[in-house]
Design an enzyme around this catalytic site. Structure first.
Site, mmCIF file in Angstrom:
data_model
loop_
_atom_site.group_PDB
_atom_site.id
_atom_site.type_symbol
_atom_site.label_atom_id
_atom_site.label_comp_id
_atom_site.label_asym_id
_atom_site.label_seq_id
_atom_site.Cartn_x
_atom_site.Cartn_y
_atom_site.Cartn_z
ATOM 1 N N LYS A 1 3.402 -6.773 -5.938
ATOM 2 C CA LYS A 1 3.808 -5.609 -5.045
ATOM 3 C C LYS A 1 4.335 -4.461 -5.965
ATOM 4 O O LYS A 1 3.932 -3.269 -5.756
ATOM 5 C CB LYS A 1 5.037 -5.983 -4.424
ATOM 6 C CG LYS A 1 5.700 -4.859 -3.264
ATOM 7 C CD LYS A 1 4.661 -4.377 -2.508
ATOM 8 C CE LYS A 1 5.532 -3.297 -1.559
ATOM 9 N NZ LYS A 1 4.633 -2.805 -0.622
ATOM 10 N N GLU A 2 4.827 -4.752 -7.186
ATOM 11 C CA GLU A 2 5.323 -3.707 -8.227
ATOM 12 C C GLU A 2 4.194 -2.921 -8.913
ATOM 13 O O GLU A 2 4.203 -1.862 -8.839
ATOM 14 C CB GLU A 2 6.231 -4.248 -9.280
ATOM 15 C CG GLU A 2 7.516 -4.786 -8.582
ATOM 16 C CD GLU A 2 8.454 -3.313 -8.181
ATOM 17 O OE1 GLU A 2 8.104 -2.426 -9.031
ATOM 18 O OE2 GLU A 2 9.290 -3.539 -7.450
ATOM 19 N N SER A 3 3.413 -3.813 -9.284
ATOM 20 C CA SER A 3 1.983 -3.415 -10.238
ATOM 21 C C SER A 3 0.777 -3.775 -9.933
ATOM 22 O O SER A 3 -0.191 -3.387 -10.611
ATOM 23 C CB SER A 3 2.548 -3.765 -11.782
ATOM 24 O OG SER A 3 2.182 -5.186 -11.915
ATOM 25 N N TYR B 1 9.786 -3.002 1.875
ATOM 26 C CA TYR B 1 9.365 -3.505 0.863
ATOM 27 C C TYR B 1 9.625 -5.213 0.720
ATOM 28 O O TYR B 1 8.939 -6.104 0.445
ATOM 29 C CB TYR B 1 10.191 -2.815 -0.489
ATOM 30 C CG TYR B 1 10.094 -3.491 -1.807
ATOM 31 C CD1 TYR B 1 9.058 -3.171 -2.644
ATOM 32 C CD2 TYR B 1 11.109 -4.550 -2.213
ATOM 33 C CE1 TYR B 1 8.994 -3.594 -4.119
ATOM 34 C CE2 TYR B 1 11.045 -4.964 -3.428
ATOM 35 C CZ TYR B 1 10.023 -4.544 -4.373
ATOM 36 O OH TYR B 1 9.787 -5.109 -5.468
#
Length: 465
Positions: free
Chosen positions: A318-320, A448
């Site tokens: 999800k982050e990168s 998120y």
């Protein structure tokens, strides 16, 4: 030898009892379709998500390099977006169980490209056709190919339980007077084709398009005669959900006109090279059991956290997207998108180094967990607070926690606090005296958390621990 012996045993049994389809038909009363749960589009919209049943296969739904992919998945994702709801997936290969879940209100739609039949119409309503599919006999090359029904005489054919193939084979058997045995088992088309290739079974029946795609990169596979010509395939919906049925049909009509359905179909059924790599990659839930090149350090970090490693992998994706060079417009960098203040606090000298990023991110997550531990003792609930804090900052989440406390909601419940976090874009709330960190796009942080947990659910379902 083992397979030959099993086949001889089957043949002996079928010689005694006859090769009639009725010997193997299910005799229990199937009443799960009677009085289906009342649940239509208005309730689905109100709760904010639609639940769809899909199959874990190389064309329907799978994980590839961390991404959720598949024909049904992409179509359903687009449908959910059109309906302005989130998509929750249920992975099943047992078609009868899928109909049971649908009518008991545990699912809202079966997205399996089901062939429409009169028998199935008593179980569910069907959408407009999404295409057509025929069915074929599949075997391994090296033996006499099945080119006519009479070549099946005395054979044992293994098929997916609950699929239309049983009725088609029985119809063929009765029409031609040929004797063969039908064995129903759990699994999907890909699974049965792999059994044929491993010589665990001799014959199976699958959708022609699935057989053709697999044969394009498995030269040992022989696609034989058609058991049934092309027929309409569709998705299934409860018979008492007319609003949802109309909405899905409207969506299908619009997407057919735009060419969207043809494009997605071509992506998964007509590009054999892409299909081969996605099906055989070590980073595919179909061909291997790895999510990313960084699984080993993610597992080590998860052990340090006390998390399921697939949960931490979901957060990293999800982050990168597992891109070590990823940089956000706010300056966050690396696998876990660490901000400069975080890298400095936790001693990360190079945030683009995957090991340093993982260590820094894990230490930050441990700090957040400790911050919330006394306020939210329940591990499952606290996880959501930690994820939201990782995204928007624990100060903003703490503001929402204070608002929940002030207004008499349960501050230990994420659902309660999430509601107030969403309100932090409203001056009435971000100017409240108990709020210390001011304005925030709280709805983004709430989404998120949902995204990470939905992805984790997929990883947990499709990737082994």
């Amino acid at each position: 030898m083992k397979n030959t012996a099993i086949t001889l045993i089957f043949l002996l049994i079928f010689t005694v009892f006859g090769f009639q389809c009725t010997v193997f038909e299910r005799t229990e009363k199937i009443d799960f379709w009677e009085n289906p749960v009342l649940l239509d589009l208005d309730e689905i919209t109100k709760r904010g998500y639609i639940r769809a049943i899909v199959d874990n296969s190389s064309t329907s739904y799978y994980i590839y390099r961390g991404r959720r992919m598949g024909y049904e998945f992409e179509m359903l994702k687009n449908l959910a977006s059109t309906l302005n709801v989130r998509l929750h997936l249920i992975v099943k290969s047992d078609i009868q169980e899928a109909f049971q879940l649908l009518n008991r209100g545990k699912a809202d739609i079966i997205a399996m490209n089901l062939e429409v039949s009169e028998e199935r119409k008593q179980f569910a309503a069907f959408t407009k056709p999404l295409g057509t599919m025929g069915t074929v006999i599949v075997q391994k090359k090296g033996k006499t190919p099945v080119e006519s029904p009479f070549d099946l005489h005395g054979k044992v054919i293994h098929i997916q339980k609950g699929a239309i193939y049983e009725a088609q084979l029985c119809s063929l058997q009765n029409a031609m007077g040929v004797e063969f045995a039908i064995m129903e088992e759990q699994g999907n088309g890909d699974a049965f084709i792999n059994k044929v290739l491993r010589e665990e079974i001799e014959y199976t029946v699958v959708d022609k398009v699935v057989a053709t795609v697999n044969a394009s990169f498995n030269p040992e596979l022989h696609v034989g005669m058609e058991i049934s010509p092309k027929a309409d395939v569709a998705w299934a919906i409860r018979t008492n959900s007319p609003q949802l049925e109309q909405a899905v049909n409207d969506w299908i009509a619009k997407k057919e006109k735009s060419g969207y359905i043809r494009t997605v179909y071509a992506k998964y059924f007509q590009n054999s090279n892409n299909h081969y790599f996605r099906n055989n990659s070590q980073y595919s839930s179909l061909g291997g059991n790895r999510i990313s090149p960084y699984d080993d350090i993610i597992k080590a970090g998860a052990d340090n956290l006390g998390w399921d490693w697939r949960l931490l992998a979901s957060l990293v994706y999800k982050e990168s997207g597992f891109d070590t060079t990823a940089t956000s417009d706010k300056g966050a960098m690396g696998l876990l998108q660490l901000m400069p203040v975080t890298t400095e606090r936790f001693g990360v000298e190079n945030p683009n180094d995957p090991m340093q990023s993982l260590i820094g991110g894990v230490n930050f997550l441990k700090y957040l967990d400790k911050f919330w531990r006394q306020r939210v003792p329940d591990n499952t609930e606290r996880l959501k607070f930690v994820l939201a804090s990782y995204n928007v900052g624990h100060g903003h989440v703490e503001d929402a926690w204070r608002l929940a406390l002030k207004y008499g909601s349960n501050p230990q419940s994420w659902d309660s606090v999430a509601g107030f976090l969403k309100l932090k874009s409203d001056p009435k709330y971000f100017n409240d005296p108990v709020v210390k960190s001011g304005y925030a796009k709280g709805n983004v942080a709430v989404s998120y958390v949902q995204d990470v947990l939905l992805l984790y659910d997929s990883y947990r379902t499709l990737v082994s621990p």
